[in-house]
Scaffold this motif. Structure first.
Motif, PDB file in Angstrom:
ATOM      1  N   ILE A  95       0.866  -1.167   0.000  1.00 31.83           N
ATOM      2  CA  ILE A  95       0.000   0.000   0.000  1.00 31.83           C
ATOM      3  C   ILE A  95       0.906   1.221   0.000  1.00 31.83           C
ATOM      4  CG2 ILE A  95      -1.633   1.353   1.365  1.00 31.83           C
ATOM      5  CD1 ILE A  95      -2.791  -1.320   2.366  1.00 31.83           C
ATOM      6  N   VAL A  96       0.602   2.166  -0.873  1.00 34.64           N
ATOM      7  CA  VAL A  96       1.343   3.427  -0.915  1.00 34.64           C
ATOM      8  C   VAL A  96       0.424   4.520  -0.382  1.00 34.64           C
ATOM      9  CG1 VAL A  96       2.442   5.150  -2.399  1.00 34.64           C
ATOM     10  CG2 VAL A  96       2.780   2.709  -2.864  1.00 34.64           C
ATOM     11  N   LEU A  97       0.894   5.235   0.633  1.00 29.27           N
ATOM     12  CA  LEU A  97       0.206   6.409   1.157  1.00 29.27           C
ATOM     13  C   LEU A  97       1.013   7.622   0.713  1.00 29.27           C
ATOM     14  CD1 LEU A  97      -0.558   5.285   4.834  1.00 29.27           C
ATOM     15  CD2 LEU A  97      -1.947   4.957   2.772  1.00 29.27           C
ATOM     16  N   HIS A  98       0.430   8.424  -0.166  1.00 28.12           N
ATOM     17  CA  HIS A  98       1.116   9.594  -0.719  1.00 28.12           C
ATOM     18  C   HIS A  98       0.387  10.835  -0.209  1.00 28.12           C
ATOM     19  CE1 HIS A  98       2.737  11.634  -4.645  1.00 28.12           C
ATOM     20  NE2 HIS A  98       3.157  12.230  -3.554  1.00 28.12           N
ATOM     21  N   ASP A 110       2.350   6.454  -8.534  1.00 31.78           N
ATOM     22  CA  ASP A 110       2.603   6.093  -7.144  1.00 31.78           C
ATOM     23  C   ASP A 110       3.073   4.647  -7.004  1.00 31.78           C
ATOM     24  OD1 ASP A 110       1.846   8.678  -6.624  1.00 31.78           O
ATOM     25  OD2 ASP A 110       0.102   8.158  -5.411  1.00 31.78           O
ATOM     26  N   CYS A 111       2.577   3.751  -7.831  1.00 29.63           N
ATOM     27  CA  CYS A 111       3.028   2.355  -7.763  1.00 29.63           C
ATOM     28  C   CYS A 111       4.430   2.180  -8.348  1.00 29.63           C
ATOM     29  CB  CYS A 111       2.047   1.433  -8.485  1.00 29.63           C
ATOM     30  SG  CYS A 111       0.515   1.181  -7.569  1.00 29.63           S
ATOM     31  N   MET A 129      -4.433  12.849   0.858  1.00 31.22           N
ATOM     32  CA  MET A 129      -3.714  11.580   0.774  1.00 31.22           C
ATOM     33  C   MET A 129      -4.245  10.761  -0.383  1.00 31.22           C
ATOM     34  SD  MET A 129      -3.422   8.422   3.508  1.00 31.22           S
ATOM     35  CE  MET A 129      -5.127   7.928   3.358  1.00 31.22           C
ATOM     36  N   HIS A 130      -3.328  10.255  -1.197  1.00 30.46           N
ATOM     37  CA  HIS A 130      -3.682   9.286  -2.219  1.00 30.46           C
ATOM     38  C   HIS A 130      -3.310   7.921  -1.648  1.00 30.46           C
ATOM     39  CE1 HIS A 130      -3.360   7.751  -6.595  1.00 30.46           C
ATOM     40  NE2 HIS A 130      -4.615   7.767  -6.198  1.00 30.46           N
ATOM     41  N   PHE A 131      -4.291   7.035  -1.571  1.00 28.96           N
ATOM     42  CA  PHE A 131      -4.139   5.685  -1.023  1.00 28.96           C
ATOM     43  C   PHE A 131      -4.172   4.736  -2.204  1.00 28.96           C
ATOM     44  CE2 PHE A 131      -6.028   1.715   0.336  1.00 28.96           C
ATOM     45  CZ  PHE A 131      -5.576   1.490   1.629  1.00 28.96           C
ATOM     46  N   ARG A 137       4.395  -2.815  -9.906  1.00 29.51           N
ATOM     47  CA  ARG A 137       4.241  -1.457 -10.426  1.00 29.51           C
ATOM     48  C   ARG A 137       2.822  -1.173 -10.923  1.00 29.51           C
ATOM     49  NH1 ARG A 137       9.059   1.245 -11.598  1.00 29.51           N
ATOM     50  NH2 ARG A 137      10.888  -0.003 -11.130  1.00 29.51           N
ATOM     51  N   GLU A 138       1.935  -2.133 -10.773  1.00 27.55           N
ATOM     52  CA  GLU A 138       0.565  -1.990 -11.264  1.00 27.55           C
ATOM     53  C   GLU A 138      -0.391  -1.654 -10.123  1.00 27.55           C
ATOM     54  OE1 GLU A 138      -2.849  -4.774 -13.404  1.00 27.55           O
ATOM     55  OE2 GLU A 138      -0.926  -5.657 -12.842  1.00 27.55           O
ATOM     56  N   TRP A 139      -1.255  -0.667 -10.318  1.00 31.29           N
ATOM     57  CA  TRP A 139      -2.238  -0.340  -9.298  1.00 31.29           C
ATOM     58  C   TRP A 139      -3.414  -1.298  -9.408  1.00 31.29           C
ATOM     59  CZ3 TRP A 139      -7.283   1.034 -10.166  1.00 31.29           C
ATOM     60  CH2 TRP A 139      -7.615   1.496 -11.435  1.00 31.29           C
ATOM     61  N   LYS A 140      -3.954  -1.643  -8.234  1.00 29.65           N
ATOM     62  CA  LYS A 140      -5.131  -2.517  -8.167  1.00 29.65           C
ATOM     63  C   LYS A 140      -6.329  -1.792  -7.580  1.00 29.65           C
ATOM     64  CE  LYS A 140      -3.615  -6.340  -9.918  1.00 29.65           C
ATOM     65  NZ  LYS A 140      -4.315  -6.964 -11.050  1.00 29.65           N
ATOM     66  N   ALA A 141      -6.090  -0.774  -6.747  1.00 36.81           N
ATOM     67  CA  ALA A 141      -7.181   0.004  -6.164  1.00 36.81           C
ATOM     68  C   ALA A 141      -6.601   1.316  -5.663  1.00 36.81           C
ATOM     69  CB  ALA A 141      -7.832  -0.755  -5.016  1.00 36.81           C
ATOM     70  N   HIS A 142      -7.455   2.360  -5.650  1.00 42.49           N
ATOM     71  CA  HIS A 142      -6.985   3.631  -5.107  1.00 42.49           C
ATOM     72  C   HIS A 142      -8.158   4.550  -4.788  1.00 42.49           C
ATOM     73  CE1 HIS A 142      -7.499   6.191  -8.776  1.00 42.49           C
ATOM     74  NE2 HIS A 142      -7.424   5.021  -9.370  1.00 42.49           N
ATOM     75  N   ALA A 143      -7.866   5.536  -3.962  1.00 41.50           N
ATOM     76  CA  ALA A 143      -8.832   6.587  -3.623  1.00 41.50           C
ATOM     77  C   ALA A 143      -8.046   7.790  -3.129  1.00 41.50           C
ATOM     78  CB  ALA A 143      -9.812   6.116  -2.555  1.00 41.50           C
ATOM     79  N   PHE A 144      -8.697   8.950  -3.193  1.00 45.76           N
ATOM     80  CA  PHE A 144      -8.068  10.193  -2.765  1.00 45.76           C
ATOM     81  C   PHE A 144      -8.889  10.762  -1.620  1.00 45.76           C
ATOM     82  CE2 PHE A 144      -7.028  14.776  -3.260  1.00 45.76           C
ATOM     83  CZ  PHE A 144      -5.650  14.675  -3.112  1.00 45.76           C
TER      84      PHE A 144
END
Length: 176
Positions: A95-98, A110-111, A129-131, A137-144
């Motif tokens: 999980i990346v928290l930006h 971000d990934c 925060m972008h979660f 390197r591939e995103w599977k889910a995200h939200a801002f």
């Protein structure tokens, strides 16, 4: 026409407005091959790795933020999290928290981080925060998430916001 995820984000906005910390959840998206009950498979032998860029608070460490993470009540509760160094694009899952990103949220970027990224200065009140849930390197889910007011260092409020955002990401749409 609004998409079901947009409606969910709006509903969560109204639900969060009852909290002391006004917040908006947007840019919610998830690939169909990842559902809430699958979160357990993102874990390695220590839990789900969490990579953090920036901060929502002036006096809180990345380890404190990671320790405050909890899955929503509808998720498997044995899921744990641990802080991992930035630039973990080669990890199977993370999980990346930006926090306070420069420019619009970008899950692919971000990934793909290979090192710490620059972020905007922490605003006087609140944070953004972008979660992102990444598989390599591939995103599977995200939200801002945009929190306009929050007490400095309020990890309980931070936890509630992350749980609400995770619920919005994994909301299962029922077949008509």
């Amino acid at each position: 026409m609004m998409f079901p995820r947009q409606l969910i984000a709006i509903a969560l906005l109204f639900g969060l407005s009852a909290c002391d910390e006004p917040a908006v959840i947007s840019k919610v998206d998830r690939r169909p091959d990842l559902v809430l009950k699958d979160l357990w498979r993102l874990q390695d032998d220590r839990g789900i790795p969490v990579e953090i860029h920036g901060t929502p608070f002036r006096r809180i460490t990345d380890a404190d933020l990671t320790a405050a993470l909890k899955v929503p009540p509808e998720a498997p509760q044995e899921i744990t999290f641990y802080l991992t160094p930035t630039g973990g694009a080669e990890q199977p899952w993370r999980i990346v928290l930006h926090f306070n990103p420069q420019g619009p949220p970008n899950a692919s970027r971000d990934c793909g981080f290979t090192r710490e990224t620059r972020t905007n200065a922490l605003p006087e009140k609140g944070f953004s925060m972008h979660f992102v849930i990444c598989k390599g390197r591939e995103w599977k889910a995200h939200a801002f998430l945009e929190v306009t007011e929050i007490e400095e260092g309020d990890l309980a409020a931070f936890q509630r916001h992350v749980q609400s955002m995770t619920s919005a990401i994994f909301h299962e749409e029922k077949d008509p």
